[in-house]
Motif scaffolding. Structure first.
Motif, PDB file in Angstrom:
ATOM      1  N   THR A 195       0.838  -1.193   0.000  1.00 50.68           N
ATOM      2  CA  THR A 195       0.000   0.000   0.000  1.00 50.68           C
ATOM      3  C   THR A 195       0.875   1.245   0.000  1.00 50.68           C
ATOM      4  O   THR A 195       1.846   1.330   0.742  1.00 50.68           O
ATOM      5  CB  THR A 195      -0.908   0.027   1.246  1.00 50.68           C
ATOM      6  OG1 THR A 195      -1.594  -1.225   1.344  1.00 50.68           O
ATOM      7  CG2 THR A 195      -1.923   1.153   1.155  1.00 50.68           C
ATOM      8  N   ARG A 196       0.505   2.199  -0.842  1.00 49.64           N
ATOM      9  CA  ARG A 196       1.293   3.441  -0.929  1.00 49.64           C
ATOM     10  C   ARG A 196       0.576   4.602  -0.252  1.00 49.64           C
ATOM     11  O   ARG A 196       1.193   5.425   0.410  1.00 49.64           O
ATOM     12  CB  ARG A 196       1.531   3.750  -2.419  1.00 49.64           C
ATOM     13  CG  ARG A 196       2.491   4.877  -2.693  1.00 49.64           C
ATOM     14  CD  ARG A 196       3.932   4.513  -2.371  1.00 49.64           C
ATOM     15  NE  ARG A 196       4.793   5.672  -2.605  1.00 49.64           N
ATOM     16  CZ  ARG A 196       5.119   6.559  -1.687  1.00 49.64           C
ATOM     17  NH1 ARG A 196       4.679   6.442  -0.468  1.00 49.64           N
ATOM     18  NH2 ARG A 196       5.902   7.565  -1.981  1.00 49.64           N
ATOM     19  N   ALA A 197      -0.746   4.674  -0.434  1.00 46.58           N
ATOM     20  CA  ALA A 197      -1.497   5.796   0.145  1.00 46.58           C
ATOM     21  C   ALA A 197      -2.900   5.345   0.496  1.00 46.58           C
ATOM     22  O   ALA A 197      -3.416   4.382  -0.063  1.00 46.58           O
ATOM     23  CB  ALA A 197      -1.559   6.959  -0.850  1.00 46.58           C
ATOM     24  N   VAL A 198      -3.508   6.071   1.433  1.00 38.04           N
ATOM     25  CA  VAL A 198      -4.880   5.759   1.823  1.00 38.04           C
ATOM     26  C   VAL A 198      -5.579   7.083   2.124  1.00 38.04           C
ATOM     27  O   VAL A 198      -4.959   8.033   2.596  1.00 38.04           O
ATOM     28  CB  VAL A 198      -4.873   4.765   3.019  1.00 38.04           C
ATOM     29  CG1 VAL A 198      -4.185   5.337   4.221  1.00 38.04           C
ATOM     30  CG2 VAL A 198      -6.252   4.292   3.369  1.00 38.04           C
ATOM     31  N   ALA A 199      -6.886   7.162   1.779  1.00 36.19           N
ATOM     32  CA  ALA A 199      -7.636   8.414   1.965  1.00 36.19           C
ATOM     33  C   ALA A 199      -9.084   8.096   2.297  1.00 36.19           C
ATOM     34  O   ALA A 199      -9.702   7.254   1.647  1.00 36.19           O
ATOM     35  CB  ALA A 199      -7.570   9.273   0.700  1.00 36.19           C
ATOM     36  N   CYS A 200      -9.615   8.782   3.323  1.00 34.57           N
ATOM     37  CA  CYS A 200     -11.005   8.567   3.741  1.00 34.57           C
ATOM     38  C   CYS A 200     -11.972   9.424   2.943  1.00 34.57           C
ATOM     39  O   CYS A 200     -11.665  10.561   2.591  1.00 34.57           O
ATOM     40  CB  CYS A 200     -11.178   8.892   5.218  1.00 34.57           C
ATOM     41  SG  CYS A 200     -10.636   7.580   6.319  1.00 34.57           S
ATOM     42  N   MET A 201     -13.168   8.859   2.731  1.00 36.02           N
ATOM     43  CA  MET A 201     -14.254   9.632   2.124  1.00 36.02           C
ATOM     44  C   MET A 201     -14.726  10.683   3.138  1.00 36.02           C
ATOM     45  O   MET A 201     -14.858  10.380   4.320  1.00 36.02           O
ATOM     46  CB  MET A 201     -15.420   8.713   1.782  1.00 36.02           C
ATOM     47  CG  MET A 201     -15.071   7.610   0.805  1.00 36.02           C
ATOM     48  SD  MET A 201     -16.471   6.472   0.578  1.00 36.02           S
ATOM     49  CE  MET A 201     -15.683   5.216  -0.473  1.00 36.02           C
ATOM     50  N   PRO A 202     -15.020  11.900   2.665  1.00 26.90           N
ATOM     51  CA  PRO A 202     -15.451  12.947   3.601  1.00 26.90           C
ATOM     52  C   PRO A 202     -16.802  12.645   4.254  1.00 26.90           C
ATOM     53  O   PRO A 202     -17.111  13.155   5.323  1.00 26.90           O
ATOM     54  CB  PRO A 202     -15.528  14.211   2.735  1.00 26.90           C
ATOM     55  CG  PRO A 202     -15.449  13.763   1.325  1.00 26.90           C
ATOM     56  CD  PRO A 202     -14.841  12.412   1.293  1.00 26.90           C
ATOM     57  N   ASN A 203     -17.618  11.771   3.627  1.00 25.04           N
ATOM     58  CA  ASN A 203     -18.936  11.469   4.192  1.00 25.04           C
ATOM     59  C   ASN A 203     -18.891  10.335   5.216  1.00 25.04           C
ATOM     60  O   ASN A 203     -19.932   9.834   5.646  1.00 25.04           O
ATOM     61  CB  ASN A 203     -19.930  11.119   3.076  1.00 25.04           C
ATOM     62  CG  ASN A 203     -19.556   9.816   2.362  1.00 25.04           C
ATOM     63  OD1 ASN A 203     -18.560   9.170   2.706  1.00 25.04           O
ATOM     64  ND2 ASN A 203     -20.347   9.430   1.384  1.00 25.04           N
ATOM     65  N   ASP A 204     -17.657   9.919   5.597  1.00 22.10           N
ATOM     66  CA  ASP A 204     -17.500   8.925   6.673  1.00 22.10           C
ATOM     67  C   ASP A 204     -17.930   7.516   6.265  1.00 22.10           C
ATOM     68  O   ASP A 204     -18.119   6.650   7.123  1.00 22.10           O
ATOM     69  CB  ASP A 204     -18.307   9.362   7.913  1.00 22.10           C
ATOM     70  CG  ASP A 204     -17.603   8.984   9.216  1.00 22.10           C
ATOM     71  OD1 ASP A 204     -16.437   8.554   9.155  1.00 22.10           O
ATOM     72  OD2 ASP A 204     -18.237   9.114  10.280  1.00 22.10           O
ATOM     73  N   ALA A 205     -18.091   7.273   4.958  1.00 25.07           N
ATOM     74  CA  ALA A 205     -18.627   5.970   4.535  1.00 25.07           C
ATOM     75  C   ALA A 205     -17.537   4.926   4.288  1.00 25.07           C
ATOM     76  O   ALA A 205     -17.782   3.728   4.399  1.00 25.07           O
ATOM     77  CB  ALA A 205     -19.463   6.139   3.265  1.00 25.07           C
ATOM     78  N   GLY A 206     -16.319   5.369   3.940  1.00 26.94           N
ATOM     79  CA  GLY A 206     -15.288   4.390   3.608  1.00 26.94           C
ATOM     80  C   GLY A 206     -13.993   5.072   3.213  1.00 26.94           C
ATOM     81  O   GLY A 206     -13.759   6.228   3.560  1.00 26.94           O
ATOM     82  N   TYR A 207     -13.171   4.348   2.453  1.00 25.86           N
ATOM     83  CA  TYR A 207     -11.855   4.896   2.091  1.00 25.86           C
ATOM     84  C   TYR A 207     -11.353   4.278   0.801  1.00 25.86           C
ATOM     85  O   TYR A 207     -11.858   3.248   0.336  1.00 25.86           O
ATOM     86  CB  TYR A 207     -10.842   4.645   3.219  1.00 25.86           C
ATOM     87  CG  TYR A 207     -10.571   3.184   3.522  1.00 25.86           C
ATOM     88  CD1 TYR A 207      -9.488   2.513   2.941  1.00 25.86           C
ATOM     89  CD2 TYR A 207     -11.394   2.476   4.390  1.00 25.86           C
ATOM     90  CE1 TYR A 207      -9.242   1.177   3.213  1.00 25.86           C
ATOM     91  CE2 TYR A 207     -11.146   1.135   4.671  1.00 25.86           C
ATOM     92  CZ  TYR A 207     -10.073   0.488   4.079  1.00 25.86           C
ATOM     93  OH  TYR A 207      -9.837  -0.837   4.342  1.00 25.86           O
ATOM     94  N   ALA A 208     -10.358   4.919   0.223  1.00 23.94           N
ATOM     95  CA  ALA A 208      -9.662   4.391  -0.950  1.00 23.94           C
ATOM     96  C   ALA A 208      -8.209   4.160  -0.569  1.00 23.94           C
ATOM     97  O   ALA A 208      -7.667   4.867   0.278  1.00 23.94           O
ATOM     98  CB  ALA A 208      -9.748   5.384  -2.109  1.00 23.94           C
TER      99      ALA A 208
END
Length: 341
Positions: A195-208
């Protein structure tokens, strides 16, 4: 009309992070391997204005704003987590890890500063208790850190992902010393490679999350089978060279604060915008002059900052002058919107 320009005074070594101030969309922090944090007003004059630099003892790997636009936190290879008073330049060491500190992140709703270091530890700093912090031990080395309004996602070596409840971490930060905080969920990355990077959805539903092997995965927090069945991964940041697909690492991921779409940046020098729900690419920008290392959106969603530096993907270790650049793109109202069905 969207417009893009390059900051006039750039760092002299590779750029590790770009972050916009929470309240002032033209105030930007940039951290660099040249041992400095840079503070800009991106629109004070053409090419932006460098307001101040803050020197560190070693390369700075991450930076973020704190409780207001005059407070910043930095982390780097001096093993230290620092508070920087941007109004007078004063630096205070909040805690010291026993290895390089890869990430630093501030959760405003919890008044909590979290640092993640290669000693496989998180330091939790409750900012109302000066000089104290709690330590959480991770199962392996952290590579990337991201927060939603209620969750903290830590992507680590061995494709491990821990998701913590921020309320639980904020409570632990008040206890001091080593604390045992069980993750809300433990997951394994759905991608085969690191894994290189991770980012959360602003609506608190999940992440990429993204990998070193040209892929991005999107998943949801909700542990129900139905929600977990929605997760997916896709290939990106690949360029045809002599009939072969050359695959690049995806270094940067960030969600748009208003539209919930996300940007990815890769070793191919490309930034693309994606609609996570519709599983579509919205647009791809023309190639930047070097590898895209980091991307940020301003809090109002109007600006995108892109930090480019040689990514060593091509095996060249010498960093030529003038290839470290920060670009500021002014987005049109519809540029980062999901495509209409």
């Amino acid at each position: 009309m969207s417009s893009q320009f390059e900051l006039a005074q750039n760092p002299t070594d590779p750029i590790s992070a770009v972050k916009f101030a929470p309240k002032t969309p033209t105030r930007l922090l940039v951290s660099s391997w040249d041992r400095h944090v840079y503070l800009y007003d991106t629109h004070a004059e053409p090419g932006g204005k460098l307001l101040q630099t803050f020197e560190h003892r070693a390369p700075v790997l991450d930076v973020c704003f704190g409780r207001d636009d005059n407070e910043a936190f930095s982390a780097g290879l001096d093993w230290e987590v620092r508070r920087i008073d941007l109004s007078n330049g004063a630096q205070t060491v909040l805690s010291t890890h026993s290895a390089g500190v890869r990430n630093v992140l501030f959760s405003a709703p919890h008044n909590l500063l979290v640092s993640a270091a290669w000693d496989s530890k998180l330091h939790l700093h409750d900012l109302s208790r000066a000089g104290e912090f709690s330590t959480v031990t991770l199962p392996s080395k952290p590579f990337s850190l991201t927060a939603s309004p209620t969750k903290l996602v830590v992507a680590m070596a061995n494709r491990a992902v821990n998701i913590y409840d921020l309320d639980a971490l904020a409570k632990a930060a008040q206890q001091g010393d080593n604390v045992n905080v069980e993750p809300w969920q433990r997951r394994e990355s759905s991608m085969k490679y690191m894994t290189r990077a991770v980012a959360c959805m602003p609506n608190d539903a999940g992440y990429a999350s993204s990998s070193i092997e040209g892929r991005v995965a999107v998943e949801w927090f909700d542990p129900s089978e139905e929600s977990q069945a929605r997760k997916y991964a896709f290939k990106c940041h690949r360029q045809p060279v002599d009939g072969q697909d050359v695959v690049y690492p995806v270094h940067a991921l960030v969600f748009h604060p208003i539209h919930g779409t996300f940007a990815s940046g890769g070793g191919d020098g490309v930034v693309a915008l994606w609609d996570a729900v519709a599983k579509r690419r919205i647009r791809q920008y023309q190639r930047f002059p070097a590898s895209v290392q980091t991307i940020a959106f301003s809090g109002d969603g109007k600006f995108m900052a892109v930090g480019v530096s040689p990514g060593f993907e091509d095996g060249v270790d010498d960093v030529p002058d003038g290839v470290m650049k920060v670009f500021i793109r002014e987005l049109t109202d519809t540029e980062a919107q999901p495509k209409k069905k």
